[in-house]
Design a protein around this motif. Structure first.
Motif, PDB file in Angstrom:
ATOM      1  N   PHE A  58      30.188 -12.075  15.898  1.00 58.35           N
ATOM      2  CA  PHE A  58      29.292 -11.298  15.046  1.00 58.35           C
ATOM      3  C   PHE A  58      28.464 -10.378  15.937  1.00 58.35           C
TER       4      PHE A  58
ATOM      5  N   GLU B 117      27.660 -14.946  18.569  1.00 58.63           N
ATOM      6  CA  GLU B 117      26.782 -13.912  18.008  1.00 58.63           C
ATOM      7  C   GLU B 117      26.142 -13.119  19.135  1.00 58.63           C
TER       8      GLU B 117
ATOM      9  N   ASP C  74      21.497 -10.303  28.814  1.00 55.81           N
ATOM     10  CA  ASP C  74      22.043  -9.091  28.212  1.00 55.81           C
ATOM     11  C   ASP C  74      23.539  -9.324  28.004  1.00 55.81           C
TER      12      ASP C  74
ATOM     13  N   PHE D 281      30.350  -3.448  23.059  1.00 56.35           N
ATOM     14  CA  PHE D 281      30.390  -4.879  22.720  1.00 56.35           C
ATOM     15  C   PHE D 281      31.796  -5.264  22.244  1.00 56.35           C
TER      16      PHE D 281
ATOM     17  N   GLU E 144      20.777 -13.529  23.371  1.00 53.61           N
ATOM     18  CA  GLU E 144      19.609 -12.672  23.142  1.00 53.61           C
ATOM     19  C   GLU E 144      19.031 -12.263  24.494  1.00 53.61           C
TER      20      GLU E 144
ATOM     21  N   ARG F 186      11.872 -13.434  22.109  1.00 54.79           N
ATOM     22  CA  ARG F 186      12.692 -13.761  20.936  1.00 54.79           C
ATOM     23  C   ARG F 186      13.568 -14.982  21.214  1.00 54.79           C
TER      24      ARG F 186
ATOM     25  N   ALA G 160      23.655  -6.666  17.874  1.00 50.84           N
ATOM     26  CA  ALA G 160      22.724  -6.301  18.954  1.00 50.84           C
ATOM     27  C   ALA G 160      22.558  -4.776  18.951  1.00 50.84           C
TER      28      ALA G 160
ATOM     29  N   PRO H  44      13.803  -7.366  13.307  1.00 44.81           N
ATOM     30  CA  PRO H  44      14.878  -7.074  12.350  1.00 44.81           C
ATOM     31  C   PRO H  44      15.820  -8.262  12.196  1.00 44.81           C
TER      32      PRO H  44
HETATM   33  N1  SAM Z   1      21.177 -11.526  14.286  1.00 43.63           N
HETATM   34  C1  SAM Z   1      19.755 -11.585  14.072  1.00 43.63           C
HETATM   35  C2  SAM Z   1      19.473 -12.113  12.688  1.00 43.63           C
HETATM   36  O1  SAM Z   1      20.029 -11.545  11.735  1.00 43.63           O
HETATM   37  O2  SAM Z   1      18.711 -13.064  12.551  1.00 43.63           O
HETATM   38  C3  SAM Z   1      19.111 -10.236  14.228  1.00 43.63           C
HETATM   39  C4  SAM Z   1      19.387  -9.551  15.524  1.00 43.63           C
HETATM   40  S1  SAM Z   1      18.422  -8.108  15.773  1.00 43.63           S
HETATM   41  C5  SAM Z   1      19.062  -7.000  14.602  1.00 43.63           C
HETATM   42  C6  SAM Z   1      19.099  -7.484  17.262  1.00 43.63           C
HETATM   43  C7  SAM Z   1      18.733  -8.309  18.493  1.00 43.63           C
HETATM   44  O3  SAM Z   1      19.665  -7.987  19.524  1.00 43.63           O
HETATM   45  C8  SAM Z   1      17.356  -8.000  19.045  1.00 43.63           C
HETATM   46  O4  SAM Z   1      16.591  -9.182  19.083  1.00 43.63           O
HETATM   47  C9  SAM Z   1      17.614  -7.463  20.462  1.00 43.63           C
HETATM   48  O5  SAM Z   1      16.679  -7.886  21.416  1.00 43.63           O
HETATM   49  C10 SAM Z   1      18.992  -8.040  20.761  1.00 43.63           C
HETATM   50  N2  SAM Z   1      19.805  -7.240  21.682  1.00 43.63           N
HETATM   51  C11 SAM Z   1      19.971  -5.899  21.707  1.00 43.63           C
HETATM   52  N3  SAM Z   1      20.839  -5.556  22.662  1.00 43.63           N
HETATM   53  C12 SAM Z   1      21.226  -6.700  23.279  1.00 43.63           C
HETATM   54  C13 SAM Z   1      22.088  -6.987  24.367  1.00 43.63           C
HETATM   55  N4  SAM Z   1      22.721  -6.018  25.048  1.00 43.63           N
HETATM   56  N5  SAM Z   1      22.254  -8.282  24.723  1.00 43.63           N
HETATM   57  C14 SAM Z   1      21.601  -9.274  24.071  1.00 43.63           C
HETATM   58  N6  SAM Z   1      20.753  -9.063  23.042  1.00 43.63           N
HETATM   59  C15 SAM Z   1      20.567  -7.787  22.652  1.00 43.63           C
END
Ligand code: SAM
Length: 203
Positions: free
Chosen positions: A111, A42, A95, A122, A67, A72, A114, A18
Motif C-alpha cells: 500500500f 505499507e 525513509d 516507490f 514511516e 509520527r 507516502a 493526513p
Molecule cells: N497511511 C496513513 C494512514 O492512512 O493512516 C497516512 C499516511 S500519510 C498520508 C503519509 C505519511 O508518509 C506521512 O506521515 C509522511 O511522513 C510519510 N512519508 C512520506 N514520504 C515517506 C518516505 N519516503 N518514507 C517513509 N515515510 C514517508
C-alpha cells in the motif's frame, strides 16, 4: 479498539496529520479479506491508523509499515500498542526510498501512501518485493480532483506535485507488467495487479 480508532481520527484532525478516508480504508480492508492477503507492506504509516485497520481486517494478516517522521513513528508505536496489535504490526522508522529490505521478504499487498511526488519511485523499488500474485494499491490518485487539471493550477508547487501524480497515472496505464484499475473512492485509489496472475479478483 473502536474507541482508539476514534481517538486517532480526532488526533489526526487536531494535529493536521493526513490519514486515509474511511471509504478508501473500507475498500482495502475488504480487499484484504476477500483475497486472503497475509502480508502487507505499507509505505507511510503516519500515526498507524490505516495499518491498524488493515491488520484488524483479517485474523491472519501481518502488516509492516514504514514511516520516516520520528514523531509520527512514536505516535504510531503508541497506537499499535494501545490497540494490542504489536504481534500483527511491525513499524519501521526510515525513509522508504533509503531502506534496504532483505530480498527474501515478499508481500502480497503493498500500500503506497507516502510522499505523493515519489509514487513512481516507490512502485519501481517495491514491486520486487511482491509475491507473484501481488497487488500494489496507491491512495490519493485523484488528489482532491486536481489530477488531470494541473495546467489550470496557479501555484507552482501544487502544479508540480499534481503533475507528478498525473505522470504516475500515465506510468500505470502504460505499464505492461501490471493491470491497473482506478477507483473514484475517497481521494482516488489505484489497484495494480500483475497481469499473469489469476487468483486475485476485486470482489
Ligand atoms: N497511511 C496513513 C494512514 O492512512 O493512516 C497516512 C499516511 S500519510 C498520508 C503519509 C505519511 O508518509 C506521512 O506521515 C509522511 O511522513 C510519510 N512519508 C512520506 N514520504 C515517506 C518516505 N519516503 N518514507 C517513509 N515515510 C514517508
Amino acid at each position: 479498539m473502536k474507541e482508539h480508532i476514534l481517538e486517532m481520527e480526532q488526533y489526526a484532525t487536531e494535529h493536521n496529520v493526513p490519514i486515509i478516508e474511511k471509504k478508501s480504508i473500507a475498500f482495502i480492508m475488504k480487499y484484504i479479506k476477500n483475497n486472503g492477503i497475509k502480508n502487507v507492506l505499507e509505505l507511510g504509516s503516519a500515526i498507524g491508523y490505516s495499518a491498524i485497520l488493515m491488520a484488524s481486517s483479517s485474523k491472519d494478516v501481518f502488516v509492516t509499515t514504514i514511516e520516516r517522521d520520528e514523531m509520527r513513528y512514536m505516535e504510531c508505536l503508541k497506537n499499535v500498542k494501545k490497540c494490542e496489535m504489536d504481534k500483527k504490526i511491525n513499524v519501521v522508522c526510515q525513509d522508504a526510498l533509503e531502506l534496504n529490505l532483505s530480498e527474501d521478504l515478499k508481500y502480497d499487498l503493498i500500500f503506497i501512501d507516502a510522499a505523493k511526488g515519489q509514487y513512481t519511485k516507490f512502485f519501481e523499488k517495491y514491486k520486487h518485493f511482491l509475491t507473484p500474485n501481488g497487488t500494489i494499491i496507491t491512495d490519493n490518485i485523484n488528489f482532491h480532483g486536481y489530477v488531470g487539471e494541473s495546467s489550470k493550477i496557479e501555484s507552482k508547487n501544487l502544479r508540480s506535485l499534481v503533475g507528478k501524480i498525473e505522470d504516475y497515472v500515465e506510468f500505470l496505464k502504460g505499464n505492461t507488467e501490471f493491470d491497473t484499475k482506478f477507483y473514484d473512492i475517497g481521494d482516488g485509489l489505484s489497484v495494480s495487479t500483475r497481469k499473469d496472475e489469476t487468483s486475485h479478483t476485486n470482489k
